[in-house]
Design a protein around this motif. Sequence first.
Motif, mmCIF file in Angstrom:
data_model
loop_
_atom_site.group_PDB
_atom_site.id
_atom_site.type_symbol
_atom_site.label_atom_id
_atom_site.label_comp_id
_atom_site.label_asym_id
_atom_site.label_seq_id
_atom_site.Cartn_x
_atom_site.Cartn_y
_atom_site.Cartn_z
ATOM 1 N N THR A 2 0.845 -1.199 0.000
ATOM 2 C CA THR A 2 0.000 0.000 0.000
ATOM 3 C C THR A 2 0.875 1.241 0.000
ATOM 4 O OG1 THR A 2 -0.110 -0.143 2.395
ATOM 5 C CG2 THR A 2 -1.998 -1.008 1.183
ATOM 6 N N GLN A 3 0.465 2.198 -0.822
ATOM 7 C CA GLN A 3 1.240 3.427 -0.931
ATOM 8 C C GLN A 3 0.859 4.377 0.202
ATOM 9 O OE1 GLN A 3 0.324 5.838 -4.301
ATOM 10 N NE2 GLN A 3 1.957 7.241 -3.749
ATOM 11 N N ASN A 4 1.865 5.033 0.821
ATOM 12 C CA ASN A 4 1.570 6.027 1.857
ATOM 13 C C ASN A 4 0.804 7.190 1.255
ATOM 14 O OD1 ASN A 4 2.837 4.710 3.867
ATOM 15 N ND2 ASN A 4 4.594 6.084 4.011
ATOM 16 N N ASN A 5 -0.038 7.838 2.053
ATOM 17 C CA ASN A 5 -0.638 9.091 1.611
ATOM 18 C C ASN A 5 0.446 10.151 1.527
ATOM 19 O OD1 ASN A 5 -3.188 8.114 1.417
ATOM 20 N ND2 ASN A 5 -3.903 8.946 3.357
ATOM 21 N N THR A 6 0.295 11.046 0.575
ATOM 22 C CA THR A 6 1.292 12.111 0.402
ATOM 23 C C THR A 6 0.604 13.468 0.453
ATOM 24 O OG1 THR A 6 2.693 10.694 -0.958
ATOM 25 C CG2 THR A 6 3.038 13.060 -1.181
ATOM 26 N N GLY A 28 1.139 10.510 9.673
ATOM 27 C CA GLY A 28 1.422 9.328 8.835
ATOM 28 C C GLY A 28 1.518 9.603 7.344
ATOM 29 N N ASN A 29 1.638 10.856 6.951
ATOM 30 C CA ASN A 29 1.760 11.196 5.528
ATOM 31 C C ASN A 29 3.216 11.401 5.128
ATOM 32 O OD1 ASN A 29 -1.197 12.128 4.488
ATOM 33 N ND2 ASN A 29 -0.913 12.689 6.632
ATOM 34 N N ASP A 30 3.576 10.954 3.923
ATOM 35 C CA ASP A 30 4.799 11.457 3.305
ATOM 36 C C ASP A 30 4.521 12.905 2.917
ATOM 37 O OD1 ASP A 30 5.976 9.004 3.545
ATOM 38 O OD2 ASP A 30 5.588 8.382 1.483
ATOM 39 N N GLN A 54 8.777 9.421 7.872
ATOM 40 C CA GLN A 54 8.032 9.622 6.628
ATOM 41 C C GLN A 54 8.994 10.174 5.560
ATOM 42 O OE1 GLN A 54 4.766 8.163 8.351
ATOM 43 N NE2 GLN A 54 4.785 8.775 6.199
#
Length: 259
Positions: A2-6, A28-30, A54
């Motif tokens: 799963t891709q991190n939220n950015t 928790g976001n990049d 992150q």
Amino acid sequence: MTQNNTALITGASSGIGRELAIQFADGGNDVVLVARSEDKLRELATEIESQFGQRATVITKDLSRPESVDQLCDELTHKSLTVDTLVNNAGFGALGKFAELSADRQTDMVMVNVVALTRLTRRLLPSMLQQNRGGVLNVGSIAAYQAGPNMAVYYATKAYVLSFTEGLREELSGTSLHVTCLEPGPTESGFGEDSGMGKLEMFSSTTMTAKAVARAGYEGYMKNEDVVIPGWKNRLMVTSAGFLPRIATRKLVGKMQSA
Ligand SMILES: NC(=O)c1ccc[n+]([C@@H]2O[C@H](COP(=O)([O-])OP(=O)(O)OC[C@H]3O[C@@H](n4cnc5c(N)ncnc54)[C@H](OP(=O)(O)O)[C@@H]3O)[C@@H](O)[C@H]2O)c1
């Protein structure tokens, strides 16, 4: 995988934008950090990566340049970065009479506060809609609620930010996207000195910290609130202004902002 939220934050090199970047990373976001001051952005990126684990990407851009937003989007594509949350925070003001402030500074203000914000939103929105997630957090100001003699362009740009955000929010109401306008009042940051407002009593007597403002903005965005006005004094000011005729509020502001 799963891709991190950015989250992409403009004006992340200082003040409210810097604190918003920290809030989003903590959540928790990049983050993608955008502004002109490369050293400050790199320092923040290192801090975020070590403190929150992150990914923090730095993209240096002068958003007053007409080509800057398209260049920024090209760099995102080149780095394979998809932005979920756009935080349009970069902005500046200038205290003084319209006829006396420089034409360049005032048109650059419109470019950064209005044009770049609009174009970046338009460029990044399609992928948010496609994924049906993420959204836009625009940083306006309590200046949005009345005209501002001796700072006429700045107040007008912030009225645009509020109106645009509310219109966009309504258009996207059938989606899962969040659309929020953060409306700070006087805040400790580079803004006071840069704009000249820091010397005014109305500004210096009511400042909040950039951290508190960013926290309120982040939390409001996560709850998908339409408008977030941090601080009870600011909320009282906006509510009171709503009861007065516009001619009265602009005369009052003009008096408070006459140096
Ligand atoms: N502080 C207040 O009292 C207050 C009150 C209401 C609303 N606001 C709004 O809050 C937002 C953030 O301001 P702040 O208070 O945090 O002030 P700040 O500390 O001066 O930060 C402004 C940010 O905008 C960036 N920026 C300015 N011109 C830019 C340009 N041409 N291209 C790219 N980035 C640019 C600056 O980065 P570089 O210089 O590195 O480019 C900096 O990161 C602004 O939209 C402001 O209007 C502030």
